[in-house]
Design a protein around this motif. Structure first.
Motif, PDB file in Angstrom:
ATOM      1  N   ARG A  53      -2.607  -6.729 -10.614  1.00 25.91           N
ATOM      2  CA  ARG A  53      -2.480  -5.035 -10.332  1.00 25.91           C
ATOM      3  C   ARG A  53      -3.482  -4.255 -11.012  1.00 25.91           C
ATOM      4  O   ARG A  53      -3.693  -4.579 -12.170  1.00 25.91           O
ATOM      5  CB  ARG A  53      -1.011  -4.919 -10.732  1.00 25.91           C
ATOM      6  CG  ARG A  53       0.276  -5.427 -10.065  1.00 25.91           C
ATOM      7  CD  ARG A  53       0.021  -4.999  -8.277  1.00 25.91           C
ATOM      8  NE  ARG A  53       0.990  -6.100  -7.768  1.00 25.91           N
ATOM      9  CZ  ARG A  53       0.762  -7.106  -7.140  1.00 25.91           C
ATOM     10  NH1 ARG A  53      -0.578  -7.290  -7.014  1.00 25.91           N
ATOM     11  NH2 ARG A  53       1.681  -7.704  -6.444  1.00 25.91           N
ATOM     12  N   ASN A  54      -3.998  -3.214 -10.480  1.00 29.86           N
ATOM     13  CA  ASN A  54      -4.949  -2.482 -10.919  1.00 29.86           C
ATOM     14  C   ASN A  54      -4.149  -0.937 -11.348  1.00 29.86           C
ATOM     15  O   ASN A  54      -3.612  -0.379 -10.672  1.00 29.86           O
ATOM     16  CB  ASN A  54      -5.929  -1.942 -10.123  1.00 29.86           C
ATOM     17  CG  ASN A  54      -7.221  -1.111 -10.706  1.00 29.86           C
ATOM     18  OD1 ASN A  54      -6.734  -0.027 -11.413  1.00 29.86           O
ATOM     19  ND2 ASN A  54      -8.193  -1.411  -9.995  1.00 29.86           N
ATOM     20  N   HIS A  59       0.102   4.236   1.035  1.00 30.71           N
ATOM     21  CA  HIS A  59      -0.203   5.164   2.050  1.00 30.71           C
ATOM     22  C   HIS A  59       0.860   4.917   3.125  1.00 30.71           C
ATOM     23  O   HIS A  59       1.271   6.079   3.941  1.00 30.71           O
ATOM     24  CB  HIS A  59      -1.429   5.187   2.530  1.00 30.71           C
ATOM     25  CG  HIS A  59      -2.188   4.002   3.034  1.00 30.71           C
ATOM     26  ND1 HIS A  59      -2.644   2.974   2.329  1.00 30.71           N
ATOM     27  CD2 HIS A  59      -1.939   3.628   4.293  1.00 30.71           C
ATOM     28  CE1 HIS A  59      -2.744   2.060   3.194  1.00 30.71           C
ATOM     29  NE2 HIS A  59      -2.491   2.285   4.331  1.00 30.71           N
ATOM     30  N   PRO A 119       0.787  -1.307   0.031  1.00 31.50           N
ATOM     31  CA  PRO A 119      -0.011   0.108   0.153  1.00 31.50           C
ATOM     32  C   PRO A 119       0.874   1.279   0.081  1.00 31.50           C
ATOM     33  O   PRO A 119       1.810   1.435   0.747  1.00 31.50           O
ATOM     34  CB  PRO A 119      -0.853  -0.259   1.218  1.00 31.50           C
ATOM     35  CG  PRO A 119       0.024  -0.972   1.974  1.00 31.50           C
ATOM     36  CD  PRO A 119       0.870  -1.850   1.462  1.00 31.50           C
ATOM     37  N   MET A 168      -4.983   1.836 -12.130  1.00 32.84           N
ATOM     38  CA  MET A 168      -5.609   3.068 -11.604  1.00 32.84           C
ATOM     39  C   MET A 168      -5.034   3.025  -9.892  1.00 32.84           C
ATOM     40  O   MET A 168      -4.657   4.020  -9.605  1.00 32.84           O
ATOM     41  CB  MET A 168      -6.904   3.192 -11.560  1.00 32.84           C
ATOM     42  CG  MET A 168      -7.408   4.448 -11.235  1.00 32.84           C
ATOM     43  SD  MET A 168      -7.103   5.577 -12.458  1.00 32.84           S
ATOM     44  CE  MET A 168      -7.548   7.040 -11.771  1.00 32.84           C
ATOM     45  N   VAL A 169      -5.077   1.777  -9.412  1.00 36.70           N
ATOM     46  CA  VAL A 169      -4.679   1.825  -7.789  1.00 36.70           C
ATOM     47  C   VAL A 169      -3.337   1.987  -7.691  1.00 36.70           C
ATOM     48  O   VAL A 169      -2.581   2.500  -6.810  1.00 36.70           O
ATOM     49  CB  VAL A 169      -5.442   0.732  -7.123  1.00 36.70           C
ATOM     50  CG1 VAL A 169      -5.042   0.624  -5.847  1.00 36.70           C
ATOM     51  CG2 VAL A 169      -6.884   1.076  -7.277  1.00 36.70           C
ATOM     52  N   ASP A 170      -2.698   0.823  -8.660  1.00 35.82           N
ATOM     53  CA  ASP A 170      -1.037   0.636  -8.054  1.00 35.82           C
ATOM     54  C   ASP A 170      -0.258   1.462  -9.323  1.00 35.82           C
ATOM     55  O   ASP A 170       0.893   1.532  -8.939  1.00 35.82           O
ATOM     56  CB  ASP A 170      -0.856  -0.916  -8.617  1.00 35.82           C
ATOM     57  CG  ASP A 170      -1.688  -1.830  -7.640  1.00 35.82           C
ATOM     58  OD1 ASP A 170      -1.614  -1.506  -6.174  1.00 35.82           O
ATOM     59  OD2 ASP A 170      -2.346  -2.451  -8.038  1.00 35.82           O
TER      60      ASP A 170
END
Length: 244
Positions: A215-216, A160, A158, A218-220
């Motif tokens: 893996r996405n 964050h 992640p 947009m996210v990754d």
């Protein structure tokens, strides 16, 4: 024909994006400063040059830089070599940053100010050495950050957590770093978001995330720019504490 239509649409979009800036300038010029424009002809010519330049820049990103970063990420991921992927990521971050005009300008100005303040010698050789050391530090920091970001995408960690740890490190180091280097360190984080580094690094992240199963994009795929802006602050603070 399709290329000209695409350029025309990009030209209109660039002009639309610049309208708010022109409106703000006109409002302050006529209602706050209360003076006429110095030269309307020069303003119009300059505005058109900016619109044309922005249009060509955006189209160049679409045609060249984004596909290069994306295709390199796909090719290296398909090759399955983590070593070469890391080498490419570091070289991309280091190479684009050390040649960044904004960083060169900031490092040169910092050397001049440090010389006037008596923190370093006033000879041209010493000032150039100081400026080059600062540029090397920031470039290495960006290369390191891109490597960390690439490994994060591969492992699926992640983002964050890394950002929180990074800013905690910035706050801690700020308390111990010399006062003279703190503001410069924070500015160093901003000059890395250049017109070349950002599209290439963004394309690398999205391309890599698209190439890895599970893996996405947009996210990754995004987040590498955050690392590239955060790590120079930490490295320049350390540079000021242990080297300068």
């Amino acid at each position: 024909m399709l290329l000209f239509q695409s350029l025309y649409k990009t030209l209109l979009a660039s002009f639309r994006d610049l309208i708010p800036i022109v409106v703000v300038i006109l409002i302050f010029q006529f209602f706050v400063v209360k003076q006429p424009l110095p030269s309307l002809a020069d303003l119009m010519i300059g505005l058109m040059m900016v619109v044309i330049g922005l249009t060509l820049f955006i189209k160049g990103l679409d045609l060249g830089l984004f596909p290069i970063g994306n295709s390199m990420a796909h090719a290296l991921a398909k090759k399955g070599s983590l070593f070469w992927l890391i080498v490419f990521a570091f070289s991309l971050g280091f190479g684009t940053t050390i040649a960044e005009p904004a960083l060169i300008a900031v490092a040169s100005e910092a050397a001049d100010v440090a010389a006037r303040a008596g923190e370093i010698g006033s000879t041209e050789a010493i000032k150039q050495e100081y400026a080059f050391g600062l540029r090397l530090t920031v470039a290495f920091a960006v290369g390191f950050a891109i490597v960390v970001g690439v490994i994060r995408i591969i492992k699926g960690w992640p983002i964050h957590v890394f950002i929180m740890i990074g800013y905690a490190g910035v706050i801690t180091l700020t308390a111990f770093a010399p006062r003279e280097i703190v503001s410069l360190a924070y500015d160093s984080g901003g000059v890395t978001t250049s017109t070349v580094t950002v599209p290439l690094v963004a394309a690398l992240g999205v391309g890599l995330a698209s190439s890895i199963k599970g893996r996405n994009p947009m996210v990754d795929g995004f987040g590498l720019i955050a690392f590239a802006s955060l790590s120079p602050i930490i490295f320049v603070l350390l540079y000021g504490m242990f080297i300068v």
